[in-house]
Design a protein around this motif. Structure first.
Motif, PDB file in Angstrom:
ATOM      1  N   ASP A 321       1.380 -13.739   0.515  1.00  0.00           N
ATOM      2  CA  ASP A 321       1.920 -12.494  -0.050  1.00  0.00           C
ATOM      3  C   ASP A 321       0.901 -11.746  -0.897  1.00  0.00           C
ATOM      4  OD1 ASP A 321       4.406 -13.005   1.030  1.00  0.00           O
ATOM      5  OD2 ASP A 321       5.112 -14.053  -0.761  1.00  0.00           O
ATOM      6  N   ILE A 322      -0.241 -12.408  -1.218  1.00  0.00           N
ATOM      7  CA  ILE A 322      -1.151 -11.839  -2.215  1.00  0.00           C
ATOM      8  C   ILE A 322      -1.594 -10.430  -1.828  1.00  0.00           C
ATOM      9  CG2 ILE A 322      -3.444 -12.081  -3.274  1.00  0.00           C
ATOM     10  CD1 ILE A 322      -2.982 -15.118  -3.234  1.00  0.00           C
ATOM     11  N   HIS A 323      -1.942 -10.243  -0.556  1.00  0.00           N
ATOM     12  CA  HIS A 323      -2.483  -8.947  -0.159  1.00  0.00           C
ATOM     13  C   HIS A 323      -1.442  -7.825  -0.343  1.00  0.00           C
ATOM     14  CE1 HIS A 323      -4.934  -5.994   1.679  1.00  0.00           C
ATOM     15  NE2 HIS A 323      -4.069  -5.772   2.655  1.00  0.00           N
ATOM     16  N   GLU A 349     -10.732 -11.091   0.491  1.00  0.00           N
ATOM     17  CA  GLU A 349     -10.984 -12.508   0.747  1.00  0.00           C
ATOM     18  C   GLU A 349     -11.098 -13.289  -0.550  1.00  0.00           C
ATOM     19  OE1 GLU A 349     -14.282 -12.774   3.454  1.00  0.00           O
ATOM     20  OE2 GLU A 349     -13.046 -11.923   5.076  1.00  0.00           O
ATOM     21  N   ALA A 350     -11.742 -12.670  -1.542  1.00  0.00           N
ATOM     22  CA  ALA A 350     -11.905 -13.350  -2.835  1.00  0.00           C
ATOM     23  C   ALA A 350     -10.536 -13.621  -3.467  1.00  0.00           C
ATOM     24  CB  ALA A 350     -12.762 -12.488  -3.771  1.00  0.00           C
ATOM     25  N   LEU A 351      -9.654 -12.634  -3.373  1.00  0.00           N
ATOM     26  CA  LEU A 351      -8.305 -12.827  -3.949  1.00  0.00           C
ATOM     27  C   LEU A 351      -7.545 -13.914  -3.200  1.00  0.00           C
ATOM     28  CD1 LEU A 351      -6.955  -9.231  -4.699  1.00  0.00           C
ATOM     29  CD2 LEU A 351      -7.660 -10.973  -6.343  1.00  0.00           C
ATOM     30  N   GLU A 378     -13.213   1.913  -3.415  1.00  0.00           N
ATOM     31  CA  GLU A 378     -12.875   0.558  -2.964  1.00  0.00           C
ATOM     32  C   GLU A 378     -13.229  -0.441  -4.049  1.00  0.00           C
ATOM     33  OE1 GLU A 378     -14.679  -0.685   0.656  1.00  0.00           O
ATOM     34  OE2 GLU A 378     -12.830  -0.318   1.768  1.00  0.00           O
ATOM     35  N   ILE A 379     -12.337  -1.335  -4.311  1.00  0.00           N
ATOM     36  CA  ILE A 379     -12.605  -2.384  -5.296  1.00  0.00           C
ATOM     37  C   ILE A 379     -13.462  -3.466  -4.637  1.00  0.00           C
ATOM     38  CG2 ILE A 379     -11.525  -4.212  -6.668  1.00  0.00           C
ATOM     39  CD1 ILE A 379      -9.124  -2.311  -7.021  1.00  0.00           C
ATOM     40  N   GLN A 380     -14.564  -3.812  -5.310  1.00  0.00           N
ATOM     41  CA  GLN A 380     -15.470  -4.834  -4.779  1.00  0.00           C
ATOM     42  C   GLN A 380     -15.209  -6.167  -5.486  1.00  0.00           C
ATOM     43  OE1 GLN A 380     -17.254  -4.117  -2.155  1.00  0.00           O
ATOM     44  NE2 GLN A 380     -16.581  -1.972  -2.283  1.00  0.00           N
ATOM     45  N   ARG A 385     -13.834  -9.795 -11.295  1.00  0.00           N
ATOM     46  CA  ARG A 385     -14.185 -10.736 -12.379  1.00  0.00           C
ATOM     47  C   ARG A 385     -13.345 -12.017 -12.336  1.00  0.00           C
ATOM     48  NH1 ARG A 385     -16.965  -7.605 -16.713  1.00  0.00           N
ATOM     49  NH2 ARG A 385     -18.115  -6.211 -15.376  1.00  0.00           N
ATOM     50  N   LEU A 386     -13.274 -12.615 -11.165  1.00  0.00           N
ATOM     51  CA  LEU A 386     -12.477 -13.843 -11.051  1.00  0.00           C
ATOM     52  C   LEU A 386     -13.217 -14.999 -11.708  1.00  0.00           C
ATOM     53  CD1 LEU A 386     -11.279 -13.533  -7.339  1.00  0.00           C
ATOM     54  CD2 LEU A 386     -10.064 -12.894  -9.433  1.00  0.00           C
ATOM     55  N   THR A 387     -12.491 -15.858 -12.393  1.00  0.00           N
ATOM     56  CA  THR A 387     -13.111 -17.074 -12.928  1.00  0.00           C
ATOM     57  C   THR A 387     -13.373 -17.982 -11.753  1.00  0.00           C
ATOM     58  OG1 THR A 387     -10.865 -17.284 -13.721  1.00  0.00           O
ATOM     59  CG2 THR A 387     -12.596 -17.622 -15.346  1.00  0.00           C
ATOM     60  N   PRO A 388     -14.584 -18.605 -11.705  1.00  0.00           N
ATOM     61  CA  PRO A 388     -14.916 -19.389 -10.521  1.00  0.00           C
ATOM     62  C   PRO A 388     -13.861 -20.464 -10.246  1.00  0.00           C
ATOM     63  CG  PRO A 388     -16.739 -19.319 -12.096  1.00  0.00           C
ATOM     64  CD  PRO A 388     -15.589 -18.661 -12.746  1.00  0.00           C
TER      65      PRO A 388
END
Lengths: 454, 114
Positions: A321-323, A349-351, A378-380, A385-388
């Motif tokens: 559902d994330i997308h 993909e990162a999300l 477009e958001i890159q 800023r995702l925490t690894p």
């Protein structure tokens, strides 16, 4: 009853009254007739089942003890055969176990004997005010988005809970939408035109708790310059949502238990009590069962609050559902010109790979930050800023902690397997699992497992 | 005892009250008959019904006496039950019923039935 007494204009709503004692049956009949309802009576479980097969009812009111069985048998029969029919039970005074058992079996509410006619009228009005069942195919409300099985199950459970008055305990990780779920239960239920009062139990100083919950009289303490209502009085007729209920100190837990049991509260400094009619929904991200075991949460209060549990899934459980969720949030965050930012393929993909320990709330925060940081349309991935994420295999303990989640997964798998093998024949599945039909029904409800719609 | 108890009943169900009270007067006779035969189970059943219905009709005192007689039946305490039956009888003889809207209701000429 004499014909001449049957006054009142029937509104078309029909009520089935099941009681074997003539005096009580007549009392209920006349009260309902005077409310303009059509009434049919039955004196036993068998007679009631016959009536249910013969015609359609809008409400059923049954005594707990009947000559040929229990009121609970009837509640279960209705759950199986007339799913849309709200049923309320009449229990002996002080018999909390019976009341809780009835709510768990699917009763919408209960009345204790001796029956108060005022309470009866309130109950009937709220039962008949229940909104029509929502069309099941598409969600008509946008707040709980997602088509993953876990999210669909949560939504269906919310719809079911909205039709009952039973206390609900919403569990789930931080940010998984527990308050939203509580609001939806309220908004889709009979109390929707009354107040929904959310309270964060962790945010109230201990010495103010009693006056905040129950109100106070002028002069009750220094600074009490006028009478003031508490949360219970404000929520009268509506829903009181206690968030972070595990943060209540033990002394307050006792007072809360009493208020819920007696349906009455006393303002600080008052001599009289106020009758309150409040539906309780509570939530915590903590493991309430463990707190009961360690003595930090009263077991009697736990049983009172946790009649039915609604588990809100974590975002990890609804990865697919994330997308769609992200898209809908970005549309909401669109600038003044109405254009929403898009996610680049890499950002998507990162999300999709991210764990979201803070669930939907974290997703929302991440996107708000990204919208602020993003220079283009477009958001890159860098904007997110995702925490690894943890490396390879995001569950280093094999997913065994927290234990309750692990056990729930094991239970869910076993039940789904049995249901799959029996094509959702619950009687056969229960036999396969070696548990009673009732236990299976309860477990399915607890875990939010529903029969797939063909 | 000459003091009358004046009880206000819910206007919507006032029509049912005379027969309800006549049924309770009949219960007094049933209880005495059951006691004479030492049939405590029969006493318990009648008393239990009284306990459950009294409050609903606006007579918590009848529920209270019913509950006490039910306990008496469980203890097989004939003396206590007999005394409670007399209290019920006195109570029934001395109540005056008025509807919430102030109208007095005659409940003496009604016979039991269901």
């Amino acid at each position: 009853m004499k014909r001449a007494e049957r006054r009142g204009k029937p509104t078309g709503a029909a009520v089935l009254v099941v009681d074997d004692e003539a005096d009580i049956r007549e009392l209920l009949e006349l009260t309902l007739l005077r409310m303009g309802l059509a009434v049919v009576s039955a004196g036993s479980v068998a007679e009631a089942q016959g009536q249910l097969q013969a015609q359609r009812f809008d409400l059923c009111l049954t005594d707990m003890r009947l000559p040929d069985g229990e009121g609970l048998d009837l509640v279960r029969y209705i759950g199986e055969h007339c799913r849309d029919l709200p049923v309320a039970v009449i229990t002996a005074y002080g018999s909390t176990e019976n009341a809780v058992a009835a709510l768990k079996a699917g009763a919408f509410d209960y009345l204790s004997k001796p029956v108060s006619l005022e309470e009866l009228r309130t109950l009937v009005k709220s039962a008949l005010k229940l909104p029509e069942r929502q069309s099941e195919a598409k969600p008509t409300y946008q707040q709980l988005l997602g088509e993953s099985p876990a999210m669909r199950q949560a939504r269906e459970m919310i719809q079911k809970l909205a039709r009952s008055q039973a206390p609900v305990y919403v569990s789930g990780e931080s940010g998984s939408g527990k308050e939203l779920a509580a609001r939806l239960i309220h908004d889709q239920g009979a109390r929707h035109d009354q107040r929904f009062v959310p309270v964060n139990c962790g945010a109230i100083p201990e010495n103010l708790m009693e006056s905040e919950f129950f109100g106070y009289k002028k002069g009750a303490f220094t600074g009490a310059e006028a009478d003031r209502e508490g949360f219970f009085q404000v929520a009268h007729g509506g829903t009181l949502f206690l968030d972070e209920v595990a943060d209540l100190p033990l002394a307050m837990q006792v007072k809360l238990l009493r208020a819920i049991q007696e349906k009455r509260v006393r303002k600080v400094g008052a001599t009289d009590e106020d009758a309150v009619d409040v539906r309780m929904i509570c939530a915590t991200h903590q493991n309430l069962t463990a707190l009961v075991e360690s003595g930090r949460f009263r077991q009697d209060l736990y049983f009172r609050l946790n009649v039915i549990e609604l588990k809100m899934p974590s975002l990890k459980e609804c990865r697919e559902d994330i997308h769609a969720l992200a898209q809908s949030m970005l549309e909401r965050m669109a600038g003044a010109d109405g254009t929403a930012l898009r996610l680049s393929r890499d950002a998507q993909e990162a999300l999709a790979a991210y764990d979201f320990p803070g669930n939907v709330r974290e997703l929302e925060n991440i996107l708000e930050r990204a919208v602020a940081l993003c220079g283009g349309e477009e958001i890159q991935p860098g904007d997110l800023r995702l925490t690894p994420a943890r490396q390879s295999g995001d569950e280093p303990n094999g997913g065994k902690w927290p234990l309750q989640d692990y056990l729930d997964r094991v239970e869910r798998d076993a039940i789904l397997e049995a249901l799959g093998m029996t094509r959702f024949n619950r009687t056969a599945a229960a036999r396969l699992l070696g548990i009673t039909f009732r236990a299976l029904r309860y477990r399915m409800e607890r875990l939010g497992i529903n029969e797939p719609r063909s | 005892m000459s003091d009358k108890f004046i009880i206000a009943v819910d206007a919507q169900i006032a029509a049912l009250v005379p027969r309800f009270l006549a049924n309770r007067a009949a219960d007094v006779d049933k209880i005495r008959a059951a006691l004479a035969g030492a049939d405590f189970e029969a006493v318990r059943v009648v008393a239990h019904g009284m306990k459950g219905s009294g409050g609903g009709y606006g007579f918590p005192e009848i529920s209270r006496l019913g509950a006490a007689m039910e306990e008496g039946a469980q203890r097989r305490d004939a003396a206590a039950i007999s005394a409670l039956a007399t209290s019920l009888e006195t109570y029934l003889e001395n109540i005056e019923i008025k509807s919430e809207d102030g109208q007095m209701i005659d409940h003496r000429s009604t016979t039991p039935g269901s």
